[in-house]
Design an enzyme around this catalytic site. Sequence first.
Site, PDB file in Angstrom:
ATOM      1  N   SER A 268       0.827  -1.212   0.000  1.00 24.57           N
ATOM      2  CA  SER A 268       0.000   0.000   0.000  1.00 24.57           C
ATOM      3  C   SER A 268       0.857   1.255   0.000  1.00 24.57           C
ATOM      4  O   SER A 268       2.030   1.228   0.382  1.00 24.57           O
ATOM      5  CB  SER A 268      -0.892   0.010   1.232  1.00 24.57           C
ATOM      6  OG  SER A 268      -0.077   0.137   2.383  1.00 24.57           O
ATOM      7  N   LYS A 269       0.211   2.356  -0.405  1.00 25.11           N
ATOM      8  CA  LYS A 269       0.878   3.650  -0.429  1.00 25.11           C
ATOM      9  C   LYS A 269       1.339   3.989   0.995  1.00 25.11           C
ATOM     10  O   LYS A 269       2.420   4.505   1.200  1.00 25.11           O
ATOM     11  CB  LYS A 269      -0.149   4.685  -0.914  1.00 25.11           C
ATOM     12  CG  LYS A 269       0.474   5.930  -1.446  1.00 25.11           C
ATOM     13  CD  LYS A 269      -0.573   6.762  -2.145  1.00 25.11           C
ATOM     14  CE  LYS A 269      -1.053   7.863  -1.244  1.00 25.11           C
ATOM     15  NZ  LYS A 269      -2.260   8.524  -1.602  1.00 25.11           N
ATOM     16  N   ARG A 270       0.466   3.638   1.936  1.00 31.64           N
ATOM     17  CA  ARG A 270       0.761   3.960   3.342  1.00 31.64           C
ATOM     18  C   ARG A 270       2.034   3.256   3.825  1.00 31.64           C
ATOM     19  O   ARG A 270       2.884   3.861   4.476  1.00 31.64           O
ATOM     20  CB  ARG A 270      -0.435   3.570   4.209  1.00 31.64           C
ATOM     21  CG  ARG A 270      -0.258   3.923   5.652  1.00 31.64           C
ATOM     22  CD  ARG A 270      -1.289   4.868   6.201  1.00 31.64           C
ATOM     23  NE  ARG A 270      -2.607   4.251   6.380  1.00 31.64           N
ATOM     24  CZ  ARG A 270      -2.938   3.473   7.401  1.00 31.64           C
ATOM     25  NH1 ARG A 270      -2.043   3.184   8.321  1.00 31.64           N
ATOM     26  NH2 ARG A 270      -4.141   3.000   7.501  1.00 31.64           N
ATOM     27  N   GLY A 272       4.430   2.326   2.013  1.00 27.42           N
ATOM     28  CA  GLY A 272       5.533   2.978   1.322  1.00 27.42           C
ATOM     29  C   GLY A 272       5.941   4.241   2.064  1.00 27.42           C
ATOM     30  O   GLY A 272       7.121   4.491   2.305  1.00 27.42           O
ATOM     31  N   GLU A 273       4.928   5.015   2.472  1.00 28.94           N
ATOM     32  CA  GLU A 273       5.221   6.259   3.193  1.00 28.94           C
ATOM     33  C   GLU A 273       5.966   5.961   4.501  1.00 28.94           C
ATOM     34  O   GLU A 273       6.924   6.635   4.852  1.00 28.94           O
ATOM     35  CB  GLU A 273       3.920   7.012   3.490  1.00 28.94           C
ATOM     36  CG  GLU A 273       3.451   7.836   2.291  1.00 28.94           C
ATOM     37  CD  GLU A 273       1.950   8.146   2.335  1.00 28.94           C
ATOM     38  OE1 GLU A 273       1.459   8.643   1.325  1.00 28.94           O
ATOM     39  OE2 GLU A 273       1.288   7.868   3.360  1.00 28.94           O
TER      40      GLU A 273
END
Length: 505
Positions: A268-270, A272-273
Amino acid sequence: MIKIIFINTLRRVRFAPSPTGPLHIGGLRTALFNYLFAKKTGGSFILRIEDTDRKREVAGTEKYIVDALNWCGIFPDESPGTEGAFGPYRQSERNHIYSKEIRRLVESGHAYYAFDSEEELASCRKECEKRGETFIYNYESRLALKNSLSMSKGEVAGLLKKSKGHVIRFLVPKNKNIKTVDVIRGESNINSSLLDDKVLMKADGTPTYHFANVVDDHLMKITHVIRGEEWLPSLALHFLLYDAFGWKRPSFAHLPLILNPNGKGKLSKRSGEKGGFPVFPIGWEGETKLTGFKEYGILPAGLVNYLATIGWSPKEGSEALSLAELIEMFQLKSVVSAGANFDLEKLKWYNHKHIQEASNEFLVDKIQDLDISAQKIERKQLAEATGMVKERANTVSELWGLMEYLFLDPKGYDEKSLKKIKKDGLDKICSEIISLCENTNDPGGFIDSLKIWGEKNSFGAGQIMMTARTILVGGLKGIDLQKIISFVGLEVVSKRAVTFSEMNI
Ligand code: GLU
């Protein structure tokens, strides 16, 4: 005049994203595997934009997808911008085709009109919930609902004439064993009674994903559907749709998921962040700006190479592989079904390998794309410096940091390094560096001369080297000291030593 269309009888595969936002690397991996599979036998790779859900559409997505694929070296043979014999390649432009095909299904008794309003369906759901059941529009419930199976022909004709909002549903047969086959996962059986009568055409006259997808795959002569695992639950329905039409089915392969680094859930993007890495190939300039692997300093060849190893492994012991080599080796049947955790270190490892194989000139373009300060440096010099430092770099972004001191004076000095060199005689070493710059015309022998001077004056080689390095680089890091001196030249060495001595450290 007879128009002859030459159809490629080899593999035809498609990547069929919905334009609902930037392409995630999971989607890119799907595109890549399709591409590798098609190109191995000289087949065709088609890009089809599945934009049936206009409400979820995000402006700019289609361009982003094309740019991201092209950045990776993937060029579709047929796409909205490269029309082939089976276009249009945007589903929103194919409504006339879907209208014709749905009529065939209704006429053959495989689909039916349904007039239930949203409110009516919501109240059915509520009723069922009260009894602890789940409402399903299927063989059990359909005759008690408002549709062309439960109503008289006259009533149906009347409603259709009034063009009252209606949908068209698929008539899923009762209690039929559906045997699905997947190239990666093998056979599986599912009873059709577990499926619901899916809406094929929405009230606004546009198709749903399932319907448009199957119709297009058939009409575009797709031989292999290679897509993400999330579509596996739709496979039985798609099999039934092919059967209802009497069409030959393509082969199906559902690729394993790319999981978060901790193995929990889809990447998920999260996450990754949290982990400080992107999950998109290139930057996204939408309302919220997103960084891609390109901006992170990953080369397309590095990303492609890494993505190819998620769920599939090229032959044992392989090092950096180019797209052409991956095409040569790719085997769909050796893709595994288990999901794989995203591994940033492994990606960097591949990227490192591709950086070593890339020409310095190619890397200069990439460095200057990313770093404004590097844009001011002459290309030839930058290329030479790149060659000197690239063995230490995992990403293009690191390259400039590794060579910055070859062009720019230190902005400051690292505290720890200063502590190490702060000893009696520091100013003497500093003065010697300055006077050596004035008195020698052999920059290549600079370090040797400095060491000889050190021996005579009881300074250890270590102390001299650390001092010179701190003066030139700003800290105890960097490539071979003599190489630095030869590259920057004696004038710069002297200037940096003067600046350092003026600091009175
Ligand atoms: N439009 C679907 C998606 O966005 C395509 C699924 C398929 O490949 O069948 O993923």
